[in-house]
Design a protein around this motif. Structure first.
Motif, PDB file in Angstrom:
ATOM      1  N   ASN A 100       1.123 -23.126 -27.673  1.00 40.97           N
ATOM      2  CA  ASN A 100       1.636 -24.379 -27.331  1.00 40.97           C
ATOM      3  C   ASN A 100       0.844 -25.636 -28.154  1.00 40.97           C
ATOM      4  O   ASN A 100       0.051 -26.416 -27.912  1.00 40.97           O
ATOM      5  N   VAL A 101       0.783 -25.371 -29.723  1.00 42.80           N
ATOM      6  CA  VAL A 101       0.290 -26.054 -30.507  1.00 42.80           C
ATOM      7  C   VAL A 101       1.126 -27.686 -30.623  1.00 42.80           C
ATOM      8  O   VAL A 101       2.288 -27.333 -30.819  1.00 42.80           O
ATOM      9  N   LYS A 102       0.569 -28.605 -30.612  1.00 43.14           N
ATOM     10  CA  LYS A 102       1.057 -29.786 -30.833  1.00 43.14           C
ATOM     11  C   LYS A 102       0.337 -30.704 -31.474  1.00 43.14           C
ATOM     12  O   LYS A 102      -1.027 -31.158 -31.447  1.00 43.14           O
ATOM     13  N   VAL A 103       0.698 -31.493 -32.650  1.00 40.28           N
ATOM     14  CA  VAL A 103      -0.106 -32.123 -33.479  1.00 40.28           C
ATOM     15  C   VAL A 103       0.439 -33.710 -33.039  1.00 40.28           C
ATOM     16  O   VAL A 103       1.796 -34.021 -33.216  1.00 40.28           O
ATOM     17  N   LEU A 104      -0.361 -34.535 -32.546  1.00 36.23           N
ATOM     18  CA  LEU A 104       0.166 -35.957 -32.391  1.00 36.23           C
ATOM     19  C   LEU A 104      -0.069 -36.834 -33.684  1.00 36.23           C
ATOM     20  O   LEU A 104      -1.351 -37.098 -33.767  1.00 36.23           O
ATOM     21  N   PHE A 105       0.801 -36.998 -34.435  1.00 34.39           N
ATOM     22  CA  PHE A 105       0.593 -37.759 -35.611  1.00 34.39           C
ATOM     23  C   PHE A 105       0.022 -39.207 -35.365  1.00 34.39           C
ATOM     24  O   PHE A 105      -1.055 -39.271 -36.028  1.00 34.39           O
TER      25      PHE A 105
END
Length: 75
Positions: free
Chosen positions: A32-37
């Motif tokens: 569950n990797v999520k990058v919040l730009f």
């Protein structure tokens, strides 16, 4: 399982998200990797018996990004 949230220096382009997500997703025990730009943050769930938050931060640093802070909490 644990969750790490890393605050980065500003991300400069959307392709940065893909690069970081891809590299972290390949690490054993990471989910569950999520990058919040817009927030310049990374959130990831990881199995702390397989990988450490420090090694995840090192992976991001090796890609050329600066991790300003990191918080870990148990799930």
């Amino acid at each position: 399982m644990s969750k790490v949230t890393m605050k980065l220096d500003a991300l400069t382009c959307p392709s940065c998200m893909t690069k970081i997500e891809g590299a972290l997703s390949k690490k054993d025990g990471v989910q569950n990797v999520k990058v919040l730009f817009n927030a310049s943050k990374i959130k990831a769930d990881f199995d702390d018996s397989q990988v450490t938050a420090e090694s995840l931060a090192d992976t991001v640093t090796d890609l050329g990004y600066t991790v300003k802070s990191s918080k870990v909490k148990a799930l």
